[in-house]
Write a protein that holds these residues in place. Structure first.
Motif, PDB file in Angstrom:
ATOM      1  N   TYR A   1     173.457  39.591  11.001  1.00 30.15           N
ATOM      2  CA  TYR A   1     172.198  40.032  10.390  1.00 30.15           C
ATOM      3  C   TYR A   1     171.000  39.989  11.334  1.00 30.15           C
ATOM      4  O   TYR A   1     169.864  40.035  10.891  1.00 30.15           O
ATOM      5  N   SER A   2     171.228  39.926  12.656  1.00 28.45           N
ATOM      6  CA  SER A   2     170.112  40.000  13.608  1.00 28.45           C
ATOM      7  C   SER A   2     169.376  41.328  13.462  1.00 28.45           C
ATOM      8  O   SER A   2     168.144  41.379  13.512  1.00 28.45           O
ATOM      9  N   CYS A   3     170.125  42.413  13.287  1.00 29.38           N
ATOM     10  CA  CYS A   3     169.501  43.731  13.140  1.00 29.38           C
ATOM     11  C   CYS A   3     168.637  43.792  11.879  1.00 29.38           C
ATOM     12  O   CYS A   3     167.540  44.340  11.885  1.00 29.38           O
ATOM     13  N   THR A   4     169.142  43.204  10.816  1.00 28.11           N
ATOM     14  CA  THR A   4     168.402  43.216   9.557  1.00 28.11           C
ATOM     15  C   THR A   4     167.131  42.373   9.684  1.00 28.11           C
ATOM     16  O   THR A   4     166.070  42.773   9.197  1.00 28.11           O
ATOM     17  N   ASP A   5     167.236  41.242  10.356  1.00 29.93           N
ATOM     18  CA  ASP A   5     166.059  40.385  10.543  1.00 29.93           C
ATOM     19  C   ASP A   5     164.969  41.079  11.341  1.00 29.93           C
ATOM     20  O   ASP A   5     163.786  40.803  11.157  1.00 29.93           O
ATOM     21  N   ARG A   6     165.357  41.989  12.254  1.00 34.43           N
ATOM     22  CA  ARG A   6     164.389  42.574  13.179  1.00 34.43           C
ATOM     23  C   ARG A   6     164.022  44.015  12.882  1.00 34.43           C
ATOM     24  O   ARG A   6     163.164  44.576  13.570  1.00 34.43           O
ATOM     25  N   CYS A   7     164.644  44.631  11.905  1.00 35.71           N
ATOM     26  CA  CYS A   7     164.348  46.044  11.621  1.00 35.71           C
ATOM     27  C   CYS A   7     162.882  46.208  11.208  1.00 35.71           C
ATOM     28  O   CYS A   7     162.440  45.593  10.237  1.00 35.71           O
ATOM     29  N   PRO A   8     162.099  47.036  11.940  1.00 32.32           N
ATOM     30  CA  PRO A   8     160.682  47.205  11.599  1.00 32.32           C
ATOM     31  C   PRO A   8     160.463  47.952  10.287  1.00 32.32           C
ATOM     32  O   PRO A   8     159.357  47.957   9.762  1.00 32.32           O
ATOM     33  N   ARG A   9     161.502  48.588   9.761  1.00 33.52           N
ATOM     34  CA  ARG A   9     161.394  49.293   8.474  1.00 33.52           C
ATOM     35  C   ARG A   9     161.921  48.443   7.320  1.00 33.52           C
ATOM     36  O   ARG A   9     162.037  48.932   6.213  1.00 33.52           O
ATOM     37  N   ASP A  10     162.256  47.198   7.602  1.00 36.81           N
ATOM     38  CA  ASP A  10     162.823  46.299   6.572  1.00 36.81           C
ATOM     39  C   ASP A  10     164.087  46.876   5.941  1.00 36.81           C
ATOM     40  O   ASP A  10     164.341  46.697   4.746  1.00 36.81           O
TER      41      ASP A  10
ATOM     42  N   CYS B   1     167.776  47.607  16.159  1.00 36.46           N
ATOM     43  CA  CYS B   1     169.028  47.031  15.664  1.00 36.46           C
ATOM     44  C   CYS B   1     170.032  46.868  16.804  1.00 36.46           C
ATOM     45  O   CYS B   1     170.600  45.791  16.986  1.00 36.46           O
ATOM     46  N   THR B   2     170.221  47.905  17.577  1.00 38.59           N
ATOM     47  CA  THR B   2     171.159  47.831  18.695  1.00 38.59           C
ATOM     48  C   THR B   2     170.653  46.858  19.757  1.00 38.59           C
ATOM     49  O   THR B   2     171.436  46.090  20.323  1.00 38.59           O
ATOM     50  N   GLY B   3     169.355  46.842  20.009  1.00 39.31           N
ATOM     51  CA  GLY B   3     168.778  45.940  21.003  1.00 39.31           C
ATOM     52  C   GLY B   3     168.922  44.475  20.634  1.00 39.31           C
ATOM     53  O   GLY B   3     168.962  43.617  21.507  1.00 39.31           O
ATOM     54  N   SER B   4     169.010  44.178  19.354  1.00 39.45           N
ATOM     55  CA  SER B   4     169.129  42.768  18.933  1.00 39.45           C
ATOM     56  C   SER B   4     170.562  42.376  18.584  1.00 39.45           C
ATOM     57  O   SER B   4     170.828  41.219  18.275  1.00 39.45           O
ATOM     58  N   CYS B   5     171.481  43.318  18.671  1.00 41.90           N
ATOM     59  CA  CYS B   5     172.874  43.065  18.288  1.00 41.90           C
ATOM     60  C   CYS B   5     173.616  42.283  19.381  1.00 41.90           C
ATOM     61  O   CYS B   5     173.678  42.728  20.528  1.00 41.90           O
ATOM     62  N   PRO B   6     174.177  41.120  19.058  1.00 43.33           N
ATOM     63  CA  PRO B   6     174.912  40.363  20.076  1.00 43.33           C
ATOM     64  C   PRO B   6     176.232  41.026  20.486  1.00 43.33           C
ATOM     65  O   PRO B   6     176.759  40.725  21.550  1.00 43.33           O
ATOM     66  N   SER B   7     176.760  41.933  19.671  1.00 39.62           N
ATOM     67  CA  SER B   7     178.001  42.629  20.033  1.00 39.62           C
ATOM     68  C   SER B   7     177.743  43.773  21.004  1.00 39.62           C
ATOM     69  O   SER B   7     178.622  44.124  21.797  1.00 39.62           O
ATOM     70  N   ALA B   8     176.569  44.370  20.942  1.00 44.29           N
ATOM     71  CA  ALA B   8     176.284  45.570  21.737  1.00 44.29           C
ATOM     72  C   ALA B   8     176.468  45.374  23.239  1.00 44.29           C
ATOM     73  O   ALA B   8     177.085  46.226  23.881  1.00 44.29           O
TER      74      ALA B   8
END
Length: 194
Positions: A93-102, A51-58
């Motif tokens: 919603y980038s984190c939601t799209d990429r979360c491996p646990r859905d 989630c953090t790795g795909s977050c554009p704000s991070a």
């Protein structure tokens, strides 16, 4: 990359720097409330950091959604709700799209914001945005400079939103009134003399 928080509140900053877990700070009901409001099983997060790795704000701030997921699981209600970074999520919603646990980390953040609002823990600029949306339908209303730029580009001076269709404003105000957002924004800002 911004790693140091500077919110002008030494006590809060010290608390946010402290990475030790104190059971006395934990409220197990917080996780249950977050799960209920977000409709995501936040307790299933295994802290992979996707989630953090795909977050554009991070990369541009100190915001780390993984840490909010962890605070939720540990029941660290006050730390999560008082951390100003809670309001840096852009809900892309980038984190939601990429979360491996859905899971839906974005919805966890939204749930935490809803809980923070109950305690009047809301950035004042957000409250002012609520007031603007209530009166104009926009968080950033159109202005003369923008209108001139739009006309220069061959566009109508006002976008096809409430600026062009003010008859939709009562419906927007009804939604905001239903959740008492304007009422609470006015109250909080008035209490602070703003």
């Amino acid at each position: 990359m911004a790693r140091v928080k500077d919110y002008g509140n030494a006590e809060l900053e010290e608390k946010l720097r402290d990475t030790y877990f104190y059971t006395t700070d934990s409220n197990p009901q917080f996780l249950e409330d977050v799960k209920k409001i977000s409709r995501t099983a936040a307790n299933m997060c295994y802290q992979c950091g996707t989630c953090t790795g795909s977050c554009p704000s991070a990369p541009r701030s100190s915001y780390r959604i993984r840490l909010f997921m962890r605070k939720g699981v540990l029941g660290l209600e006050q730390e999560a709700l008082n951390d100003p970074d809670l309001w840096l999520c852009t809900t892309c919603y980038s984190c939601t799209d990429r979360c491996p646990r859905d899971l839906a980390p974005t919805d966890v953040i939204m749930a935490m914001r809803n809980l923070a609002f109950k305690y009047d823990i809301v950035p004042r600029n957000f409250l002012k945005t609520v007031q603007l949306i209530y009166t104009t339908g926009h968080g950033v209303p159109n202005n003369d400079v923008n209108r001139a730029a739009r006309v220069k580009l061959g566009l109508p001076a006002d976008p096809p939103t409430t600026h062009s269709y003010p008859e939709f404003m009562p419906a927007i105000q009804k939604i905001i009134d239903h959740y008492k957002m304007k009422e609470n924004a006015d109250r909080i800002l008035a209490e602070e003399g703003q």
